[in-house]
Design a protein around this motif. Structure first.
Motif, PDB file in Angstrom:
ATOM      1  N   ALA A  74     -32.811 -57.405 -68.759  1.00 54.39           N
ATOM      2  CA  ALA A  74     -31.494 -56.746 -68.787  1.00 54.39           C
ATOM      3  C   ALA A  74     -30.856 -56.912 -67.409  1.00 54.39           C
ATOM      4  O   ALA A  74     -31.463 -56.573 -66.396  1.00 54.39           O
ATOM      5  CB  ALA A  74     -31.650 -55.268 -69.125  1.00 54.39           C
ATOM      6  N   CYS A  75     -29.659 -57.435 -67.371  1.00 53.07           N
ATOM      7  CA  CYS A  75     -29.000 -57.580 -66.065  1.00 53.07           C
ATOM      8  C   CYS A  75     -27.485 -57.607 -66.201  1.00 53.07           C
ATOM      9  O   CYS A  75     -26.933 -58.071 -67.195  1.00 53.07           O
ATOM     10  CB  CYS A  75     -29.509 -58.807 -65.314  1.00 53.07           C
ATOM     11  N   VAL A  76     -26.868 -57.053 -65.157  1.00 57.24           N
ATOM     12  CA  VAL A  76     -25.406 -57.002 -65.073  1.00 57.24           C
ATOM     13  C   VAL A  76     -25.021 -57.487 -63.672  1.00 57.24           C
ATOM     14  O   VAL A  76     -25.720 -57.177 -62.684  1.00 57.24           O
ATOM     15  CB  VAL A  76     -24.898 -55.557 -65.312  1.00 57.24           C
ATOM     16  N   GLY A  82     -22.497 -50.269 -63.200  1.00 57.20           N
ATOM     17  CA  GLY A  82     -21.991 -48.895 -63.207  1.00 57.20           C
ATOM     18  C   GLY A  82     -20.727 -48.705 -64.014  1.00 57.20           C
ATOM     19  O   GLY A  82     -20.054 -47.685 -63.900  1.00 57.20           O
ATOM     20  N   ARG A  83     -20.404 -49.688 -64.858  1.00 55.99           N
ATOM     21  CA  ARG A  83     -19.198 -49.579 -65.692  1.00 55.99           C
ATOM     22  C   ARG A  83     -19.526 -49.537 -67.180  1.00 55.99           C
ATOM     23  O   ARG A  83     -18.652 -49.766 -68.016  1.00 55.99           O
ATOM     24  CB  ARG A  83     -18.277 -50.765 -65.439  1.00 55.99           C
ATOM     25  N   GLY A  84     -20.798 -49.346 -67.499  1.00 58.96           N
ATOM     26  CA  GLY A  84     -21.173 -49.209 -68.907  1.00 58.96           C
ATOM     27  C   GLY A  84     -21.562 -50.494 -69.606  1.00 58.96           C
ATOM     28  O   GLY A  84     -21.899 -50.488 -70.791  1.00 58.96           O
ATOM     29  N   GLY A  86     -24.235 -52.521 -69.031  1.00 55.32           N
ATOM     30  CA  GLY A  86     -25.668 -52.544 -69.329  1.00 55.32           C
ATOM     31  C   GLY A  86     -26.003 -51.719 -70.560  1.00 55.32           C
ATOM     32  O   GLY A  86     -26.742 -52.151 -71.439  1.00 55.32           O
ATOM     33  N   ARG A  87     -25.439 -50.538 -70.620  1.00 55.98           N
ATOM     34  CA  ARG A  87     -25.688 -49.666 -71.776  1.00 55.98           C
ATOM     35  C   ARG A  87     -25.252 -50.363 -73.072  1.00 55.98           C
ATOM     36  O   ARG A  87     -25.970 -50.344 -74.076  1.00 55.98           O
ATOM     37  CB  ARG A  87     -24.866 -48.383 -71.595  1.00 55.98           C
ATOM     38  N   GLY A 112     -36.996 -45.847 -60.946  1.00 57.00           N
ATOM     39  CA  GLY A 112     -35.566 -45.710 -60.627  1.00 57.00           C
ATOM     40  C   GLY A 112     -34.648 -46.025 -61.786  1.00 57.00           C
ATOM     41  O   GLY A 112     -33.445 -45.734 -61.723  1.00 57.00           O
ATOM     42  N   TYR A 117     -32.573 -46.367 -68.870  1.00 56.85           N
ATOM     43  CA  TYR A 117     -33.222 -46.662 -70.147  1.00 56.85           C
ATOM     44  C   TYR A 117     -33.345 -45.443 -71.057  1.00 56.85           C
ATOM     45  O   TYR A 117     -33.228 -45.571 -72.284  1.00 56.85           O
ATOM     46  CB  TYR A 117     -34.603 -47.284 -69.901  1.00 56.85           C
TER      47      TYR A 117
END
Ligand SMILES: CC(C)(COP(=O)(O)OP(=O)(O)OC[C@H]1O[C@@H](n2cnc3c(N)ncnc32)[C@H](O)[C@@H]1OP(=O)(O)O)[C@@H](O)C(=O)NCCC(=O)NCCS
Length: 137
Positions: A74-76, A82-84, A86-87, A112, A117
């Motif tokens: 998983a990577c952004v 922090g802008r949603g 990844g979710r 962390g 998750y």
């Protein structure tokens, strides 16, 4: 999440785009991973996110052909974290694994990332094991 982010299951992606995104997000040195070969041969599915055509998010899911799937990579892009994004990519990948018949989605993560998750992606904590089989320099 910015509605102009284009999230796709099995989105087309070049090896170079993924190597660059992975390098930036995980902070390791440059890589030449043959991503497309790996994805087509070994993945159950994957999800891409693009903003203005630039690859900005990715997650990979491998499967056992049955009930179990494992979430990896998983990577952004750091400037868009922090802008949603990844979710959304993780939830889209989980939904697709469910649609494909998987009952369980596994992931392991550093302390962390518990908030990401568990709070954002809906996973729950469980005991798990990891065995290092090879040392890679
Ligand atoms: C982990 C990662 C994929 C999250 O993507 P993201 O787009 O930044 O995450 P989101 O914006 O969807 O975050 C959703 C929530 O998770 C939490 N979260 C996100 N990244 C976090 C981090 N690095 N540490 C702790 N919490 C985090 C935030 O609390 C956020 O909650 P909020 O909506 O209340 O602000 C991204 O930070 C990343 O690429 N990290 C580097 C690579 C990595 O470590 N990948 C995980 C491998 S196991």
């Amino acid at each position: 999440m910015d509605p102009s982010v284009d999230v796709r299951v099995r989105g087309q992606v070049s090896d170079e785009e993924l190597n660059v995104l992975h390098t930036l997000a995980f902070g390791h040195g440059p890589t030449t991973v043959p991503w497309n070969d790996r994805l087509t041969r070994h993945s159950l599915t994957w999800v891409t996110a693009r903003l203005d055509s630039r690859l900005c998010g990715f997650v990979n899911i491998i499967g056992d052909g049955g009930a179990h799937a494992v979430l990896l990579d998983a990577c952004v892009a750091p400037d868009l974290q922090g802008r949603g994004i990844g979710r959304v990519v993780v939830r889209a990948a989980a939904q697709e694994a469910k649609r494909l018949g998987c009952q369980w989605l596994h992931a392991d993560y550093e302390p962390g990332l518990v908030s990401f998750y568990e709070d954002a992606c809906g996973m729950r904590s469980t005991a798990a094991g990891l065995l290092q089989l090879l040392e890679v320099s």
